[in-house]
Design a protein around this motif. Sequence first.
Motif, PDB file in Angstrom:
ATOM      1  N   LEU A 129       0.704  -1.260   0.074  1.00 42.23           N
ATOM      2  CA  LEU A 129      -0.057   0.100  -0.025  1.00 42.23           C
ATOM      3  C   LEU A 129       1.085   1.461   0.183  1.00 42.23           C
ATOM      4  O   LEU A 129       0.445   2.147  -0.674  1.00 42.23           O
ATOM      5  CB  LEU A 129      -1.077  -0.067   1.128  1.00 42.23           C
ATOM      6  N   GLU A 147       2.329   1.848  -3.309  1.00 41.52           N
ATOM      7  CA  GLU A 147       1.344   2.414  -4.276  1.00 41.52           C
ATOM      8  C   GLU A 147       1.298   3.798  -4.236  1.00 41.52           C
ATOM      9  O   GLU A 147       0.646   4.597  -4.951  1.00 41.52           O
ATOM     10  CB  GLU A 147      -0.199   1.797  -4.028  1.00 41.52           C
ATOM     11  N   LYS A 148       1.653   4.564  -2.930  1.00 39.04           N
ATOM     12  CA  LYS A 148       1.696   5.753  -2.753  1.00 39.04           C
ATOM     13  C   LYS A 148       2.858   6.483  -2.869  1.00 39.04           C
ATOM     14  O   LYS A 148       3.101   7.806  -2.598  1.00 39.04           O
ATOM     15  CB  LYS A 148       1.019   6.242  -1.391  1.00 39.04           C
ATOM     16  N   LYS A 153       8.010   4.713  -8.283  1.00 41.26           N
ATOM     17  CA  LYS A 153       7.586   3.852  -9.353  1.00 41.26           C
ATOM     18  C   LYS A 153       8.192   4.161 -10.633  1.00 41.26           C
ATOM     19  O   LYS A 153       8.750   3.675 -11.548  1.00 41.26           O
ATOM     20  CB  LYS A 153       6.084   3.571  -9.422  1.00 41.26           C
TER      21      LYS A 153
END
Length: 158
Positions: free
Chosen positions: A70, A73-74, A79
Amino acid sequence: MLDILDEAEKLGVKRVEACHNFVSIHMARGLKVFYPSLIKCIGTSGPSLHTRLVKEIRTAVKEVGGVTILALEKMPLVKSVVYETLRMDPPVPFQTVKARKNIIISNHDASFLINKDDQVIFGYQTLAMKDCHVFKNAEKFNPDRFVGDGEKLLKYVY
């Protein structure tokens, strides 16, 4: 892969444990190749990127209470930096395969027929990932390339 898991079970190793070990070993090998490129790209990008990455990572980890999927993903910048590093310096730069069926391969300028079992197809990932028709300033590392609308370009990162 299934043969390996079957063999592990015959030797008394639980299937899930054998799968975990298999993935861990291959992940470690992949990181051994990829990690130096990642450090080089981040290191040569300067203190501005370093500061932005630290802020994004600390904020996401604090927000979710730890280093988790999680939290990752933030972290759009993290990324993007990883994908951009993979684009600039793919850990597996060459691929070869024999065509199993007749296929047509197209680029921006032409199409080529590859006959079944007739030819070996050779792919040079480094060249494909620096396609100036797809990536603006393709030869330059851009840590923000895949942030926001740039995520649409991820379909071109193999």
